[in-house]
Design an enzyme around this catalytic site. Structure first.
Site, mmCIF file in Angstrom:
data_model
loop_
_atom_site.group_PDB
_atom_site.id
_atom_site.type_symbol
_atom_site.label_atom_id
_atom_site.label_comp_id
_atom_site.label_asym_id
_atom_site.label_seq_id
_atom_site.Cartn_x
_atom_site.Cartn_y
_atom_site.Cartn_z
ATOM 1 N N SER A 11 1.183 -1.291 0.110
ATOM 2 C CA SER A 11 0.047 -0.136 -0.237
ATOM 3 C C SER A 11 0.718 1.153 0.144
ATOM 4 O O SER A 11 0.440 2.404 -0.717
ATOM 5 C CB SER A 11 -0.708 0.291 1.513
ATOM 6 O OG SER A 11 -0.207 -0.127 2.267
ATOM 7 N N LYS A 37 -11.539 -0.252 -1.488
ATOM 8 C CA LYS A 37 -10.523 0.731 -2.517
ATOM 9 C C LYS A 37 -11.398 0.749 -3.987
ATOM 10 O O LYS A 37 -12.045 1.574 -3.988
ATOM 11 C CB LYS A 37 -9.600 0.446 -2.391
ATOM 12 C CG LYS A 37 -8.898 0.339 -0.906
ATOM 13 C CD LYS A 37 -7.382 -0.363 -0.461
ATOM 14 C CE LYS A 37 -7.091 -0.384 0.521
ATOM 15 N NZ LYS A 37 -7.320 0.756 1.454
ATOM 16 N N HIS A 59 -5.326 -3.646 -2.502
ATOM 17 C CA HIS A 59 -4.433 -2.914 -3.444
ATOM 18 C C HIS A 59 -4.293 -3.386 -4.698
ATOM 19 O O HIS A 59 -3.927 -2.394 -6.005
ATOM 20 C CB HIS A 59 -3.104 -1.759 -3.229
ATOM 21 C CG HIS A 59 -3.565 -1.143 -1.797
ATOM 22 N ND1 HIS A 59 -3.288 0.131 -1.853
ATOM 23 C CD2 HIS A 59 -3.768 -1.767 -0.692
ATOM 24 C CE1 HIS A 59 -3.777 0.509 -0.602
ATOM 25 N NE2 HIS A 59 -3.988 -0.071 0.636
HETATM 26 N N1 PMP Z 1 -5.295 -4.490 4.088
HETATM 27 C C1 PMP Z 1 -4.279 -3.120 3.194
HETATM 28 C C2 PMP Z 1 -3.312 -3.768 2.613
HETATM 29 C C3 PMP Z 1 -4.466 -1.651 3.289
HETATM 30 O O1 PMP Z 1 -3.681 -1.060 2.807
HETATM 31 C C4 PMP Z 1 -5.705 -1.744 4.050
HETATM 32 C C5 PMP Z 1 -6.334 -0.377 4.593
HETATM 33 N N2 PMP Z 1 -5.301 0.380 3.688
HETATM 34 C C6 PMP Z 1 -6.332 -2.226 4.622
HETATM 35 C C7 PMP Z 1 -5.761 -4.034 5.043
HETATM 36 C C8 PMP Z 1 -7.709 -2.240 5.976
HETATM 37 O O2 PMP Z 1 -9.194 -2.057 5.058
HETATM 38 P P1 PMP Z 1 -10.420 -1.350 4.801
HETATM 39 O O3 PMP Z 1 -9.477 0.538 4.738
HETATM 40 O O4 PMP Z 1 -11.472 -1.356 3.753
HETATM 41 O O5 PMP Z 1 -10.490 -1.349 6.027
#
Ligand code: PMP
Length: 398
Positions: free
Chosen positions: A185, A244, A213
């Site tokens: 990310s 996302k 992602h």
């Molecule tokens: N896994 C990764 C790699 C993420 O980047 C994120 C969110 N930034 C999440 C899980 C969690 O997802 P959410 O924000 O939709 O709860």
């Protein structure tokens, strides 16, 4: 001594930022003008720091489906999936996701965090081992900590280091869970999944991949890095999010392991939280369909990604190791990064400021992300905002 002492560094940073009039964390989006433009902290900006990869947040069909569900099923489910919170649409979305991923099992969660954290916390337990990439997302780290398993970290994206650690485990690899992400990310770099999958096959254990992602972005059908690498068969559990590329909120886990049907009732982040609202499920279902019907969104996303990556690289910025919809510019000095973030906002580009420990190293990042909804002109304006940056100037004033 007080409970508050440990928060002093955070209190100090907040005070420092307030002192120079910069609010990078929790910047307020006062008005959304489109998927790619908004008024943030009083400035009209191009949104270059969302995860709205396919630009579906304002898709009329998604909005219409959400509105209809809201009218017909109400504002919330008022209960967990295990109790009163499983509606027909939750089950339908699980079936649609399973079909999309060509897997037999699927669980829908209330957030991506609940999905990734919950699976990491549940699959391995005391007496088991988790081997995870050192740069894994906080949700995975949280889950791993809750699991009670022994935790071994390997060097980010380093399959040789992973192998070294698996070899050391000997027979214990049989009850080992390997955790990696598809696309990371912060820098947008991809896991060497072909090598990692081969190691799992050789040493045993199970492999969980967080494709938060990469959904809708990579692979022939948009199933992510595992599909692009041709190793979907070797991934035991794929987890991800609706927040996302699908422009909503919620998470999922898909798998061919029949055991998941029973394991779902052992996942505390599934059992002890309310299920996603009907409107969220409805818009997500449409977004999942549109993602499949409109491959041109992916083409546009990558076109924009390359345009931004090449533009920032040509300006001499230290960009991510590979071109991707996440383009991060490394700024070593934290104060300079704060000043640059503020200058960018005033120059009409909103990006994410990432400082240690959230960044993968001691450097800070100006994390940009692109969307299929950006026009070329908007991408060029983001590049122009960077071109005018005073990267030598450390004061956080505009
Ligand atoms: N896994 C990764 C790699 C993420 O980047 C994120 C969110 N930034 C999440 C899980 C969690 O997802 P959410 O924000 O939709 O709860």
């Amino acid at each position: 001594m007080s409970l508050f002492d440990k928060f002093q560094p955070l209190i100090d940073i907040r005070g420092e930022l307030e002192g120079v009039g910069v609010m990078p964390f929790g910047a307020v989006t006062e008005k959304l003008l489109s998927p790619t433009e908004a008024i943030v902290n009083g400035q009209r900006v191009i949104l270059a720091g969302t995860n709205n990869y396919l630009g579906l947040t304002f898709e009329p069909e998604c909005i219409q489906a959400g509105q209809q569900a809201l009218a017909e099923q109400g504002t919330g489910t008022t209960g967990s999936r295990m109790a009163n919170g499983t509606f027909a649409a939750h089950v339908a979305l699980e079936q649609e996701l399973a079909a999309f991923f060509a897997k037999q099992q699927c669980i829908v969660f209330s957030t991506g965090y609940a999905a990734t954290m919950g699976m990491a916390a549940t699959l391995a337990g005391p007496g088991d081992v988790i081997v995870l990439d050192a740069d894994s997302h906080a949700s995975l780290y949280d889950g791993v900590r809750l699991s009670g398993a022994e935790v071994v970290r390997f060097k980010h994206n380093d399959a040789a280091d992973l192998e070294k650690r698996l070899r050391r485990l000997g027979a214990r690899t049989a009850n080992t869970l390997i955790i990696v992400e598809g696309m990371y990310s912060m820098l947008g770099d991809q896991a060497p999944l072909a090598d990692i999958a081969a190691l799992k096959k050789h040493y045993g254990g199970l492999l969980l991949v967080d494709e938060a992602h990469s959904l809708g972005m990579l692979g022939e059908h948009g199933r992510g890095v595992a599909e692009a690498a041709g190793v979907e068969e070797d991934v035991d559990f794929t987890v991800g999010t609706f927040s996302k590329s699908l422009g909503a909120i919620g998470g999922y886990c898909v798998s061919n392991h029949a055991e998941l049907a029973a394991i779902r009732f052992a996942i505390r982040s599934y059992i002890f939280t309310a299920s996603p609202s009907p409107s969220v499920i409805a818009s997500t279902r449409v977004a999942l369909r549109l993602m499949q019907e409109r491959p041109e969104l992916r083409t546009r996303l990558w076109d924009n990604a390359r345009r931004l990556y090449d533009g920032l690289q040509a300006l001499g910025f230290k960009v991510s190791p590979q071109a991707s919809p996440v383009v991060a510019v490394t700024i070593e000095d934290r104060d300079r990064a704060i000043a640059c973030w503020s200058q960018l906002l005033h120059r009409g580009a909103y990006v994410n400021l990432v400082m240690p420990p959230a960044s993968p190293s001691t450097d800070s990042l100006l994390r940009c992300s692109v969307s299929a909804a950006h026009s070329h002109e908007q991408i060029d304006r983001i590049i122009e905002a960077f071109a005018g940056l005073d990267t030598e100037h450390t004061a956080a004033a505009n």
